[in-house]
Scaffold this motif. Structure first.
Motif, PDB file in Angstrom:
ATOM      1  N   ALA A   1      50.602  23.668  48.833  1.00 44.66           N
ATOM      2  CA  ALA A   1      51.106  22.532  48.052  1.00 44.66           C
ATOM      3  C   ALA A   1      50.023  22.069  47.095  1.00 44.66           C
ATOM      4  O   ALA A   1      48.826  22.270  47.325  1.00 44.66           O
ATOM      5  CB  ALA A   1      51.530  21.378  48.970  1.00 44.66           C
ATOM      6  N   ILE A   2      50.462  21.417  46.009  1.00 47.32           N
ATOM      7  CA  ILE A   2      49.545  20.876  45.002  1.00 47.32           C
ATOM      8  C   ILE A   2      49.873  19.406  44.778  1.00 47.32           C
ATOM      9  O   ILE A   2      51.041  19.025  44.687  1.00 47.32           O
ATOM     10  CB  ILE A   2      49.682  21.635  43.662  1.00 47.32           C
ATOM     11  N   HIS A   3      48.837  18.588  44.698  1.00 45.05           N
ATOM     12  CA  HIS A   3      49.009  17.210  44.255  1.00 45.05           C
ATOM     13  C   HIS A   3      48.485  17.132  42.828  1.00 45.05           C
ATOM     14  O   HIS A   3      47.341  17.464  42.554  1.00 45.05           O
ATOM     15  CB  HIS A   3      48.250  16.236  45.150  1.00 45.05           C
ATOM     16  N   LEU A   4      49.340  16.692  41.911  1.00 33.63           N
ATOM     17  CA  LEU A   4      49.007  16.636  40.493  1.00 33.63           C
ATOM     18  C   LEU A   4      49.051  15.192  40.016  1.00 33.63           C
ATOM     19  O   LEU A   4      50.038  14.488  40.231  1.00 33.63           O
ATOM     20  CB  LEU A   4      50.014  17.477  39.700  1.00 33.63           C
ATOM     21  N   ALA A   5      47.984  14.751  39.371  1.00 37.28           N
ATOM     22  CA  ALA A   5      47.928  13.391  38.836  1.00 37.28           C
ATOM     23  C   ALA A   5      47.612  13.445  37.349  1.00 37.28           C
ATOM     24  O   ALA A   5      46.697  14.160  36.925  1.00 37.28           O
ATOM     25  CB  ALA A   5      46.872  12.561  39.565  1.00 37.28           C
TER      26      ALA A   5
ATOM     27  N   ARG B   1      59.936  13.237  39.982  1.00 34.46           N
ATOM     28  CA  ARG B   1      60.963  14.189  40.422  1.00 34.46           C
ATOM     29  C   ARG B   1      61.096  15.371  39.464  1.00 34.46           C
ATOM     30  O   ARG B   1      61.164  16.518  39.893  1.00 34.46           O
ATOM     31  CB  ARG B   1      62.310  13.468  40.576  1.00 34.46           C
ATOM     32  N   GLN B   2      61.124  15.089  38.171  1.00 35.52           N
ATOM     33  CA  GLN B   2      61.353  16.133  37.181  1.00 35.52           C
ATOM     34  C   GLN B   2      60.083  16.584  36.464  1.00 35.52           C
ATOM     35  O   GLN B   2      60.066  17.660  35.862  1.00 35.52           O
ATOM     36  CB  GLN B   2      62.367  15.644  36.136  1.00 35.52           C
ATOM     37  N   GLY B   3      59.045  15.764  36.502  1.00 33.62           N
ATOM     38  CA  GLY B   3      57.816  16.117  35.804  1.00 33.62           C
ATOM     39  C   GLY B   3      57.814  15.751  34.340  1.00 33.62           C
ATOM     40  O   GLY B   3      56.852  16.031  33.626  1.00 33.62           O
TER      41      GLY B   3
ATOM     42  N   PHE C   1      52.107  28.692  40.319  1.00 36.71           N
ATOM     43  CA  PHE C   1      51.651  28.914  41.695  1.00 36.71           C
ATOM     44  C   PHE C   1      52.782  29.058  42.709  1.00 36.71           C
ATOM     45  O   PHE C   1      52.539  29.449  43.851  1.00 36.71           O
ATOM     46  CB  PHE C   1      50.707  27.780  42.124  1.00 36.71           C
ATOM     47  N   GLY C   2      54.010  28.714  42.332  1.00 34.89           N
ATOM     48  CA  GLY C   2      55.133  28.927  43.221  1.00 34.89           C
ATOM     49  C   GLY C   2      55.135  28.081  44.473  1.00 34.89           C
ATOM     50  O   GLY C   2      55.689  28.489  45.500  1.00 34.89           O
ATOM     51  N   VAL C   3      54.515  26.903  44.420  1.00 37.68           N
ATOM     52  CA  VAL C   3      54.525  25.991  45.561  1.00 37.68           C
ATOM     53  C   VAL C   3      55.011  24.628  45.089  1.00 37.68           C
ATOM     54  O   VAL C   3      55.074  24.351  43.882  1.00 37.68           O
ATOM     55  CB  VAL C   3      53.114  25.854  46.199  1.00 37.68           C
ATOM     56  N   ASP C   4      55.345  23.758  46.040  1.00 38.23           N
ATOM     57  CA  ASP C   4      55.770  22.413  45.684  1.00 38.23           C
ATOM     58  C   ASP C   4      54.608  21.641  45.057  1.00 38.23           C
ATOM     59  O   ASP C   4      53.462  21.719  45.522  1.00 38.23           O
ATOM     60  CB  ASP C   4      56.258  21.659  46.923  1.00 38.23           C
ATOM     61  N   VAL C   5      54.925  20.894  44.009  1.00 38.15           N
ATOM     62  CA  VAL C   5      53.935  20.079  43.316  1.00 38.15           C
ATOM     63  C   VAL C   5      54.342  18.620  43.448  1.00 38.15           C
ATOM     64  O   VAL C   5      55.445  18.233  43.048  1.00 38.15           O
ATOM     65  CB  VAL C   5      53.820  20.471  41.832  1.00 38.15           C
TER      66      VAL C   5
ATOM     67  N   ARG D   1      56.081  15.860  54.830  1.00 39.29           N
ATOM     68  CA  ARG D   1      56.750  17.054  54.329  1.00 39.29           C
ATOM     69  C   ARG D   1      55.752  18.194  54.132  1.00 39.29           C
ATOM     70  O   ARG D   1      56.061  19.357  54.410  1.00 39.29           O
ATOM     71  CB  ARG D   1      57.455  16.737  53.011  1.00 39.29           C
ATOM     72  N   VAL D   2      54.573  17.873  53.649  1.00 39.96           N
ATOM     73  CA  VAL D   2      53.548  18.902  53.457  1.00 39.96           C
ATOM     74  C   VAL D   2      53.120  19.477  54.800  1.00 39.96           C
ATOM     75  O   VAL D   2      52.956  20.697  54.955  1.00 39.96           O
ATOM     76  CB  VAL D   2      52.335  18.331  52.697  1.00 39.96           C
ATOM     77  N   ILE D   3      52.942  18.616  55.793  1.00 38.74           N
ATOM     78  CA  ILE D   3      52.574  19.098  57.122  1.00 38.74           C
ATOM     79  C   ILE D   3      53.644  20.040  57.655  1.00 38.74           C
ATOM     80  O   ILE D   3      53.347  21.108  58.223  1.00 38.74           O
ATOM     81  CB  ILE D   3      52.355  17.912  58.084  1.00 38.74           C
ATOM     82  N   ASP D   4      54.912  19.667  57.462  1.00 38.38           N
ATOM     83  CA  ASP D   4      56.003  20.541  57.895  1.00 38.38           C
ATOM     84  C   ASP D   4      55.947  21.884  57.165  1.00 38.38           C
ATOM     85  O   ASP D   4      56.178  22.941  57.784  1.00 38.38           O
ATOM     86  CB  ASP D   4      57.366  19.877  57.641  1.00 38.38           C
ATOM     87  N   GLN D   5      55.651  21.849  55.872  1.00 42.25           N
ATOM     88  CA  GLN D   5      55.577  23.098  55.111  1.00 42.25           C
ATOM     89  C   GLN D   5      54.445  23.989  55.623  1.00 42.25           C
ATOM     90  O   GLN D   5      54.592  25.198  55.725  1.00 42.25           O
ATOM     91  CB  GLN D   5      55.370  22.786  53.624  1.00 42.25           C
ATOM     92  N   VAL D   6      53.314  23.373  55.919  1.00 43.14           N
ATOM     93  CA  VAL D   6      52.176  24.146  56.423  1.00 43.14           C
ATOM     94  C   VAL D   6      52.512  24.789  57.755  1.00 43.14           C
ATOM     95  O   VAL D   6      52.197  25.967  58.006  1.00 43.14           O
ATOM     96  CB  VAL D   6      50.943  23.234  56.579  1.00 43.14           C
TER      97      VAL D   6
END
Length: 386
Positions: A137-141, A149-151, A175-179, A378-383
């Protein structure tokens, strides 16, 4: 490839505990999971054989060794764009940072090109560590309003340097992961909550008085972002509908009265030699009565606004940071006195106003991005379910 969801429940629970609480000892795991130390040892041995945990001690198998997850479980990344710099970190899901890097940005470049520089920087650090296939996962600021939601970045003068860009989509495609997206200012608030002036409080409203006025409301480590991510725009709450024109299109927004540009503008009217904020700082240090009067007015206007905010949100503490708050500590005292006097008793008798403490916006903000992922269920669940 194995799937976490197929692991026996106790293995799954132990991994989750190590992600949520960080490295710990067998005895602590036994208490947290309500199982015997022998069972914990057997579970740790199984997870070590799978390469998912490791011991942080000298004596192999010792009960005094700390236990922690490894990068084989996956990693996360935090990327922060702040004006002319992109800073990033890669970390384990438990919040431990593995590496950081940054790159200077040319503000004359189109937004997509600057965003791509951040993508390339993350590519580089992942390749150097041979961790690209471990990214979860990526956190983007970014330093403007962005639809979480849409970016999408909405077009305005305030977001001009991000016009026609969708940073979230660019990183997702690369990267093909949730951002997960956040405004940079909200992350600075989370950093102050976790490691600065707000760390002794559960509910904090963070305000930064700088080139603009930004804010964040954090409760139990969670940022209140609003449905689309537009919460926290304190600087664009209207103080006077007949006031000066604001870059957002409205008139009389708060930042037209209590920001660095506003302070320079107002002081220049009575002292034409004032050119920039350094001149303002100098006059305040010298005790210039005109500068101090304008600073008092800043405190009065901000205080009135915060009376409404406090009655609406009832924060435990208000943390005020930024260049203006550093001019004179008495501003914070006068604001607290106004809140105590003018808010409802339940709010006013309990609220505290404190000065921000953190000084390194880049490293602390990217660390807060990592922490935001660490706190995200949600990130923990994904991991755990890859």
């Amino acid at each position: 490839m194995f799937y976490m969801a197929t692991l026996p429940p106790n293995l799954y629970r132990l991994l989750r505990a190590l992600i949520e609480d960080g490295p710990t000892f067998r005895a602590e795991l036994a208490r947290a999971l309500d199982i015997s130390r022998t069972t914990v040892t057997n579970l740790v041995n199984q997870l070590e054989d799978m390469g998912l945990v490791e011991e942080e001690g000298r004596a192999d198998g010792s009960l005094k060794n700390g236990i922690s997850i490894t990068a084989n479980l996956g990693i996360v990344a935090a990327v922060v764009f702040h004006i002319s710099r992109c800073t990033l970190a890669i970390a384990l899901p438990d919040g431990r940072i593995l590496a950081t890097d940054s790159v200077s940005l040319d503000l004359d470049q189109p937004a997509e090109e600057r965003t791509t520089e951040g993508v390339q920087l993350l590519d580089k650090i992942l390749d150097e560590r041979q961790l690209r296939d471990k990214l979860r996962a990526i956190h983007l600021a970014v330093d403007t309003q962005i639809d979480v939601r849409q970016g999408r970045v909405y077009s305005s003068l305030a977001s001009a340097r991000w016009r026609a860009a969708n940073p979230k989509k660019i990183f997702q495609d690369a990267f093909g992961v949730d951002v997960y997206v956040q405004n940079t200012a909200r992350l600075r608030g989370l950093a102050e909550y976790k490691w600065g002036a707000g760390q002794n409080y559960d509910d904090v409203y963070y305000i930064e008085l700088s080139e603009g006025v930004t804010s964040a409301h954090i409760t139990d480590g969670i940022i209140h972002s609003g449905f689309h991510g537009g919460a926290g725009e304190l600087g664009h709450t209207v103080f006077d509908w007949n006031g000066p024109q604001c870059e957002c299109g409205n008139r009389g927004c708060l930042q037209q009265y209590v920001s660095v540009p506003a302070l320079v503008r107002d002081l220049k009217i009575v002292e034409p030699t004032v050119q920039d904020f350094e001149d303002v700082q100098r006059l305040v240090r010298e005790g210039d009565s005109r500068a101090l009067d304008i600073l008092d007015r800043v405190g009065e206007i901000l205080g009135r606004t915060l009376v409404n905010l406090a009655n609406l949100h009832d924060p435990e503490a208000i943390v005020i940071a930024g260049e203006i708050s550093e001019l004179d500590p008495s501003i914070l005292r006068s604001i607290e006195q106004m809140l105590c006097a003018r808010t409802l008793p339940l709010v006013g008798e309990n609220i505290r106003v404190v000065a921000g403490q953190l000084t390194d916006p880049h490293s602390m903000t990217v660390r807060a991005g990592v922490e935001s992922l660490h706190l995200n269920e949600r990130v923990i669940d994904q991991v755990l379910d890859f």
